[in-house]
Design an enzyme around this catalytic site. Structure first.
Site, mmCIF file in Angstrom:
data_model
loop_
_atom_site.group_PDB
_atom_site.id
_atom_site.type_symbol
_atom_site.label_atom_id
_atom_site.label_comp_id
_atom_site.label_asym_id
_atom_site.label_seq_id
_atom_site.Cartn_x
_atom_site.Cartn_y
_atom_site.Cartn_z
ATOM 1 N N SER A 130 -4.328 -1.059 -1.472
ATOM 2 C CA SER A 130 -4.075 0.374 -1.575
ATOM 3 C C SER A 130 -3.063 0.629 -2.705
ATOM 4 C CB SER A 130 -3.567 0.885 -0.222
ATOM 5 O OG SER A 130 -3.676 2.267 -0.134
ATOM 6 N N ASP A 146 -14.801 2.625 2.288
ATOM 7 C CA ASP A 146 -13.439 3.110 2.051
ATOM 8 C C ASP A 146 -13.440 4.307 1.109
ATOM 9 O OD1 ASP A 146 -10.748 3.396 1.701
ATOM 10 O OD2 ASP A 146 -10.505 1.622 0.429
ATOM 11 N N HIS A 175 -10.912 0.064 4.243
ATOM 12 C CA HIS A 175 -9.751 -0.055 3.355
ATOM 13 C C HIS A 175 -9.189 -1.486 3.387
ATOM 14 C CE1 HIS A 175 -7.009 1.934 0.740
ATOM 15 N NE2 HIS A 175 -5.967 1.956 1.544
#
Lengths: 470, 470
Positions: A152, A404, A429
């Site tokens: 991320s 995601d 994710h």
């Protein structure tokens, strides 16, 4: 476990017990880019060297993101899983202004003066200094290759770290890193379109039920008794009292669907919340029929929300002020979004299941100014980190899961031979960063094995060029 | 000259008339790396587009260094000389805190608070923003390759700019850029050894005469009448009155020899001072005999100094408070040397012709604190820019003259196929950047032609990959 290890780390159960890793602290400049202050703060990092070998080993360096580093450590089992194979020391570096790495302690978020040093550039400089520090102080670490890893925002940092400090790391694994979710590099609607697709794929009529829920909420909450009824139906801890609450409710529900898309993992997990396997499929079992009355639709929505907020069954009421783990530093991220990390999002209600909202920079900027006294500089990140023009860099793996929503702003096609994209069709994710699991789909196993292969190649090349030098 | 050109630049004589280029100004953030202030300042840049072609052209971008940009513009004739061949627009960007690009106007050097934004990182960010600005506002510039060029500190900035912003420039020519004159990357004595070698090579006994002069000065100035005599003998504007003045005198003479080594050009020039061709040879004609009395030796030293300070013959007395052109911003550089640009220098009196001085960081740091209220961070530059570990970068030419003392901290051997070193045996400080001259030695002509060949290749590759994209 060798003695050194015991001494440094205490007696802990290797893997997924990061909370028990005895944290180390390093003094950092509060400001790497100015000399007017010589103030320092303590940056926390975790280190595990059970499988580390001084001979031919490596250092896997997690570039911490917007939260407590022990939480990321616990959710990055992949590093633990490959430690032995790569003879690797694991280092998890906490990002300044998160967890316990607070430059001004309790005052860190007081105002824009104290927040002035919360930027990605300062964080990267902290990482660089930490690597230098480890190489200087840990015997045997000096001539070892370091690989940056992150997921991320941490994945963005891993990629950017390789771009800006290629002398520090031989490569980077940037998992679910939306480095292109800036300016107009990707359409602002792509994020919510992927969220919608996840719900569409996870059950018949599922996204359509959600699409219709917004109008149902509007109709139901147009009267006082309706507000009351909905508060009861959704088991809200604080009842809805006005139209502002209703807007808040819709934002909260929206964020719930977004979060579900992010953590739609193939097995029971506890990243943002404790959840069942494939949670969207579970949610969608309650949302099969969009052609019901408004109250029935909202009852169904409640059941769906309840999957996310009450999988344990212990929750008495749903709290609109929380959507995810407290380990994430939402205050710090809100500031970062208001300065550097300006990510345009929008919905049109057609390609997605949400109410239409255009991206309004002016409004966003005004809100930022109200909250933090700062205004975003939306083009800075692309100026600094190159936007789509990154082909001169090398040795970065960009991995993305098709489930995601962040993959929309990610690098999903190879840029060059050494800037490679790995896509995981069944991945949410940064699934690849999570620990090995019996329910992992084949695609993520393949992704991980490819990632390990690249990393081994980087390590091999490092040692080959080291030998050439000597 | 086309109409657009006339309009933008006025009617000027192309080449070496930078002072008449109508300067442009761009608003810059004072702080690119923090959001607490939204203060801006005006950055000056010069632009010349006589030979620029929108079709297949290029942009040569001078990354300005520690001085007035018009002065660098006038001393970078190479860019003007190759403009037509490369169909190039020339841009000369002024470095913040120098020339007219003062973030806080007259207060810019007031204290460490105002000086806080004088760093190489901020300067590079200014350059990045300026290139973005030009590409956005100058029709035809958008899809053109930009090449960074600079000499000395400007050369370091050109190299670092390519390293940190490779998405902005396809390559860099870093002329006489001592990017390794930091920490212990090169021996601290190498700089003064090269100065000494220049004098040794330029005339019999020349360096030996200088080596003996320090003791002669010490002996002569040990009495009041001796101080008086020496002040007269050296035609000093302010007579020497105490031992502190004598230390200052020696520093000033030392700096003169250093400057002569830097500007030992093969033709009459006016970079730091108006000077004859091969000025050290001229100087050395006065320093042939070291075996003379102290007064005679110092008379000879005066004649030598007089070459440097009074080539015009108009100077009435020698002023110890000046050694070079006022176009250099010595105040700003002193601050930079006290923060990021910490370059260790030392002498031992054996391998060089100077009095022995070891490098004393503690003393240096204390002096910096006294003068500016800041302390140097001597390892920061290598952390930021990689030190000797730069092999992952591409497309940088490092050119160095063997006569130039700064070549000691420069890259004088190829690092990779695309990080190439060009050495110019008869070259002083960035001779290759100067305008073509009938007295140029063959080595600099070869260097320039090689440099042009590399640049053409970068430009060609840029257009080839542009075509591939479309």
């Amino acid at each position: 476990m060798n003695e050194l290890h015991k001494l440094r780390l205490g007696n802990f159960d290797f893997r997924s017990h990061c909370i028990e890793l005895c944290c180390s602290l390093k003094l950092c400049w509060v400001d790497h880019f100015g000399f007017n202050t010589d103030k320092t703060f303590k940056q926390r990092y975790l280190i595990a060297d059970k499988h580390w070998k001084k001979d031919g080993g490596s250092i896997l360096f997690y570039t911490g993101n917007e939260g407590d580093i022990t939480w990321f450590c616990n959710n990055t089992g992949f590093m633990w899983d490959m430690a032995e194979e790569l003879k690797a020391m694991l280092v998890f570096a906490e990002h300044r202004y998160y967890g316990e790495s607070l430059p001004f302690g309790a005052n860190s978020f007081k105002d824009s003066t104290h927040l002035n040093f919360l930027t990605s550039e300062q964080a990267l400089a902290d990482f660089a200094k930490l690597i230098k520090h480890l190489k200087r102080t840990v015997p045997g670490a000096k001539n070892q290759p370091v690989i940056a890893l992150g997921g991320s925002y941490g994945g963005m940092l891993a990629a950017w770290f390789r771009m800006k400090y290629p002398h520090m790391v031989v490569g980077a694994l940037a998992s679910s890193a939306p480095i292109w979710q800036f300016e107009d590099l990707v359409p602002c609607g792509v994020f919510m379109e992927i969220v919608t697709a996840d719900f569409r794929k996870s059950g018949p009529n599922c996204s359509e039920s959600i699409r219709r829920s917004w109008d149902a909420i509007r109709r139901l909450t147009s009267t006082g008794p309706g507000l009351h009824w909905l508060s009861e139906a959704l088991r809200l801890c604080s009842p809805l009292t006005n139209s502002q609450d209703v807007e808040h409710l819709k934002d909260w529900i929206t964020e719930t669907w977004v979060n579900l898309a992010m953590v739609d993992y193939p097995y029971e997990s506890n990243f943002l919340q404790p959840l069942p396997a494939w949670p969207i499929k579970v949610v969608c079992q309650y949302l099969k029929n969009p052609n019901v009355s408004d109250p029935q639709l909202l009852e169904n929505i409640f059941q769906a929300l309840n999957v996310y907020y009450n999988y344990s069954g212990q929750v008495k009421c749903l709290n609109m002020s929380e959507t995810a783990t407290r380990s994430l530093g939402s205050l710090g991220w809100s500031y970062q979004a208001c300065t550097e990390m300006v990510m345009p999002f929008c919905t049109n209600g057609i390609d997605d299941m949400f109410e239409p909202h255009s991206w309004n920079l002016k409004e966003f900027s005004d809100d930022c100014f109200k909250q933090w006294g700062v205004r975003p500089r939306p083009s800075w990140i692309t100026t600094m980190y190159g936007g789509k023009n990154i082909s001169s860099h090398t040795n970065i793996i960009f991995s993305n899961g098709d489930l995601d929503p962040w993959s929309g702003g990610g690098v999903t096609e190879n840029v060059t031979d050494t800037l490679v994209a790995i896509t995981i069709p069944e991945g949410a994710h940064h699934l690849d960063l999570r620990a090995n699991n019996a329910f992992d789909p084949t695609s993520v196993l393949l992704a991980r094995s490819l990632e390990v292969r690249y990393m081994k190649q980087w390590i091999k090349n490092f040692y080959a060029s080291l030998r050439k030098k000597h």
